[in-house]
Enzyme design. Structure first.
Site, PDB file in Angstrom:
ATOM      1  N   THR A 119     -23.250   2.209 -16.170  1.00 26.09           N
ATOM      2  CA  THR A 119     -22.861   3.377 -15.377  1.00 26.09           C
ATOM      3  C   THR A 119     -23.669   3.247 -14.084  1.00 26.09           C
ATOM      4  O   THR A 119     -24.813   2.752 -14.127  1.00 26.09           O
ATOM      5  CB  THR A 119     -23.191   4.720 -16.072  1.00 26.09           C
ATOM      6  N   HIS A 120     -23.092   3.620 -12.991  1.00 33.02           N
ATOM      7  CA  HIS A 120     -23.733   3.416 -11.672  1.00 33.02           C
ATOM      8  C   HIS A 120     -24.061   1.942 -11.434  1.00 33.02           C
ATOM      9  O   HIS A 120     -24.983   1.623 -10.701  1.00 33.02           O
ATOM     10  CB  HIS A 120     -25.004   4.259 -11.530  1.00 33.02           C
ATOM     11  N   SER A 170     -13.772 -24.514  -1.246  1.00 36.36           N
ATOM     12  CA  SER A 170     -13.996 -24.244   0.169  1.00 36.36           C
ATOM     13  C   SER A 170     -13.761 -25.534   0.941  1.00 36.36           C
ATOM     14  O   SER A 170     -14.020 -26.620   0.444  1.00 36.36           O
ATOM     15  CB  SER A 170     -15.434 -23.762   0.379  1.00 36.36           C
ATOM     16  N   LYS A 199     -18.438 -24.801  -3.709  1.00 35.03           N
ATOM     17  CA  LYS A 199     -17.830 -23.489  -3.962  1.00 35.03           C
ATOM     18  C   LYS A 199     -16.689 -23.522  -4.976  1.00 35.03           C
ATOM     19  O   LYS A 199     -15.907 -24.450  -5.030  1.00 35.03           O
ATOM     20  CB  LYS A 199     -17.274 -22.902  -2.653  1.00 35.03           C
ATOM     21  N   ASN A 245     -14.193 -20.377  -5.951  1.00 36.99           N
ATOM     22  CA  ASN A 245     -13.985 -18.968  -5.609  1.00 36.99           C
ATOM     23  C   ASN A 245     -12.922 -18.310  -6.501  1.00 36.99           C
ATOM     24  O   ASN A 245     -11.891 -18.903  -6.767  1.00 36.99           O
ATOM     25  CB  ASN A 245     -13.555 -18.848  -4.143  1.00 36.99           C
ATOM     26  N   GLU A 276      -9.528 -11.724  -6.291  1.00 36.68           N
ATOM     27  CA  GLU A 276      -9.770 -11.216  -4.935  1.00 36.68           C
ATOM     28  C   GLU A 276      -8.464 -10.828  -4.249  1.00 36.68           C
ATOM     29  O   GLU A 276      -8.356  -9.781  -3.609  1.00 36.68           O
ATOM     30  CB  GLU A 276     -10.468 -12.274  -4.075  1.00 36.68           C
ATOM     31  N   TYR A 314      22.320  12.059   4.325  1.00 33.39           N
ATOM     32  CA  TYR A 314      21.919  10.680   4.602  1.00 33.39           C
ATOM     33  C   TYR A 314      21.548  10.511   6.069  1.00 33.39           C
ATOM     34  O   TYR A 314      22.212  11.034   6.959  1.00 33.39           O
ATOM     35  CB  TYR A 314      23.059   9.704   4.250  1.00 33.39           C
ATOM     36  N   GLN A 346      17.553   3.313   5.314  1.00 30.95           N
ATOM     37  CA  GLN A 346      17.659   1.853   5.192  1.00 30.95           C
ATOM     38  C   GLN A 346      16.270   1.212   5.114  1.00 30.95           C
ATOM     39  O   GLN A 346      16.119   0.115   4.579  1.00 30.95           O
ATOM     40  CB  GLN A 346      18.439   1.296   6.395  1.00 30.95           C
ATOM     41  N   LYS A 375      14.056  -0.122   1.664  1.00 29.63           N
ATOM     42  CA  LYS A 375      14.223  -1.320   0.842  1.00 29.63           C
ATOM     43  C   LYS A 375      13.054  -2.287   0.901  1.00 29.63           C
ATOM     44  O   LYS A 375      12.560  -2.737  -0.141  1.00 29.63           O
ATOM     45  CB  LYS A 375      15.525  -2.029   1.212  1.00 29.63           C
TER      46      LYS A 375
HETATM   47  N1  ARG Z   1      22.602  -0.349   4.951  1.00 25.42           N
HETATM   48  C1  ARG Z   1      22.606   1.062   4.732  1.00 25.42           C
HETATM   49  C2  ARG Z   1      21.324   1.509   4.032  1.00 25.42           C
HETATM   50  O1  ARG Z   1      20.607   0.692   3.578  1.00 25.42           O
HETATM   51  C3  ARG Z   1      23.790   1.428   3.922  1.00 25.42           C
HETATM   52  C4  ARG Z   1      24.256   2.812   4.152  1.00 25.42           C
HETATM   53  C5  ARG Z   1      24.721   2.952   5.517  1.00 25.42           C
HETATM   54  N2  ARG Z   1      25.413   4.185   5.720  1.00 25.42           N
HETATM   55  C6  ARG Z   1      25.715   4.608   6.919  1.00 25.42           C
HETATM   56  N3  ARG Z   1      26.339   5.710   7.000  1.00 25.42           N
HETATM   57  N4  ARG Z   1      25.344   3.942   7.991  1.00 25.42           N
HETATM   58  O2  ARG Z   1      21.015   2.665   3.914  1.00 25.42           O
END
Ligand code: ARG
Length: 465
Positions: free
Chosen positions: A164-165, A286, A292, A294, A299, A326, A331, A334
């Site tokens: 601990t610590h 290294s 070395k 590593n 890490e 939307y 977009q 992703k």
């Molecule tokens: N490539 C777009 C996205 O990833 C798809 C949906 C696009 N829709 C639109 N109304 N422009 O969100």
């Protein structure tokens, strides 16, 4: 006026009301095909389910469905073989596949988008993708857990200092320490199960934002795609990405756990500790210092944890200012999501491979135990068993530790007469209590470090993995 629709629309991606082609810079700036093409399987799976529903509801003809199925089968082959020509002209994975389908099967391909929008399409694809990714990660996590349990079993009786610590506190076994890591991963797995539940709902049917005028059957599509149900509100269905945020939060915690584990491995690899060895194939050298070796893997895992935190922050920030429904902002969900999936998956893979190669160095662990008065609490507990109130016992042992420190010895090396000067309650039955083995064996309750308990915990855990 006679108007040839296909000719008018040909140079442009969008509707006939556009009077000039898209600026090249804008095309590149707004396209997502370079990264969203990784969802092509999900996109086709969802399109086929949608098409089956359209045919079942009489919205398209059976012949259209057959054409769509034939075209999609060919597209799958083309993508798998690398022959598919992804094009920036068609912005994203959805339009690329739809354009190719139409080139292959004609009007049936143009009918596929009936009653749907890319807004519900992309939300569906991302959910399908994440569901698949969570399932894959659960398998990897299971392998990681098995590796941890094997290591814990091998080292169930290997004494090492618990800290601990970062100061020596009490004896534990290395197996017990590894089981602490295992417990963290168990909660990580539970969190992913939970995220999956909320991810596994169908947005399709929401169309652009308000639903659609066709007599669609959303329950059918949900069942076809293995969703637990449909998103209840069309605006919410196309707009929220909270499931992706939740996943990144769960992933961030998982990486936090791996990072803490990594920090310990790095520390223990240092000769000042020397508690473990990591096989050479998981280390790097290294370019200048020939001596070395590593611990790059732990890490880097520690470093990559920061990257996953960044993705979580990116997604939270992405959502916070968006009005319903939307927006193109979405977009941007992703790349952080995909990179989180990749980082977590790769980290689990490399750790599962490395953990079986971790070798404990019991002598170094024992040396460290001898230097820290690790059984001082055991002496206090001994005095309590003899009738002394705990606070008085704590005082007496504090003085004994000071004396042992002056003499440069550990508590069990103090002669009995010396020990008795701190309390007349001490008899020669004290010594077994002051050994490391005695200390370990005494913590014999569920969750304790006694080797017997460690082995029982492993057996319980194995029933889970
Ligand atoms: N490539 C777009 C996205 O990833 C798809 C949906 C696009 N829709 C639109 N109304 N422009 O969100």
């Amino acid at each position: 006026m006679n108007f040839d629709i296909s000719a008018a629309a040909a140079p442009y991606t969008w509707a006939a009301n556009f009077s000039e082609p898209m600026d090249e810079l804008v095309k590149r700036y707004t396209a997502s095909v370079s990264f969203d093409q990784r969802m092509w399987r999900q996109d086709i799976r969802a399109s086929l389910a949608h098409a089956r529903m359209l045919a079942r509801q009489g919205i398209v003809q059976a012949g259209d469905l057959a054409d769509i199925q034939r075209g999609m089968a060919q597209i799958v082959g083309e993508i798998e073989s690398g022959a598919f020509a992804w094009s920036l002209d068609f912005e994203d994975v959805h339009l690329n596949i739809e354009k190719r389908l139409t080139a292959l099967v004609g009007d049936a391909g143009k009918r596929l988008h009936t009653g749907r929008s890319r807004n519900d399409q992309v939300a569906t694809d991302v959910r399908l993708y994440l569901r698949d990714a969570i399932d894959d990660i659960q398998v990897l996590l299971g392998q990681f857990q098995s590796a941890l349990l094997d290591l814990a079993e091998r080292e169930a009786g290997t004494p090492m200092p618990g800290f601990t610590h970062l100061q020596v506190a009490q004896p534990i076994t290395f197996g017990h320490h590894v089981l602490a890591w295992y417990e963290m991963t168990r909660r990580d797995a539970e969190r992913l199960v939970d995220v999956r539940k909320r991810t596994n709902r169908l947005p399709l049917g929401a169309a652009a934002l308000a639903g659609t005028t066709y007599p669609i059957d959303r329950q059918f599509v949900a069942a076809e795609l293995g969703f637990d149900g449909v998103c209840e509100n069309s605006l919410d269905a196309v707009s929220d990405r909270d499931f992706a945020v939740e996943f990144c939060a769960a992933a961030a915690l998982l990486m936090t756990h791996v990072s803490r584990m990594s920090e310990e491995l790095v520390l223990w690899m240092n000769p000042r500790f020397g508690f473990v060895k990591i096989p050479d194939r998981f280390c790097t050298g290294s370019s200048i210092m020939p001596q070395k070796k590593n611990p790059d893997v732990p890490e880097l895992a520690r470093g990559k944890t920061g990257r996953v935190y960044g993705h979580l922050t990116a997604l939270l920030t992405l959502m916070k200012g968006q009005p319903l429904a939307y927006n193109k902002d979405n977009q941007e969900d992703k790349e952080p999501l995909f990179d989180t999936v990749d980082t977590v998956s790769d980290t689990l893979r490399v750790f599962s491979a490395m953990i079986p190669g971790i070798a404990a160095r019991p002598e170094a662990m024992r040396d460290a135990l001898r230097q820290g008065f690790a059984t001082a609490t055991d002496l206090a507990d001994y005095l309590v068993r003899k009738g002394l109130p705990f606070r008085d016992a704590h005082q007496a042992v504090g003085l004994a530790v000071r004396r042992a420190d002056e003499l440069g010895v550990d508590l069990p090396q103090l002669p009995l007469a010396e020990l008795q000067s701190f309390s007349p309650l001490i008899g020669d039955d004290v010594f077994p209590a002051l050994t490391v083995e005695g200390s370990l064996a005494a913590r014999n309750h569920i969750g304790g470090t006694a080797p017997e308990q460690v082995r029982a915990a492993i057996a319980r855990a194995r029933a889970h993995v």
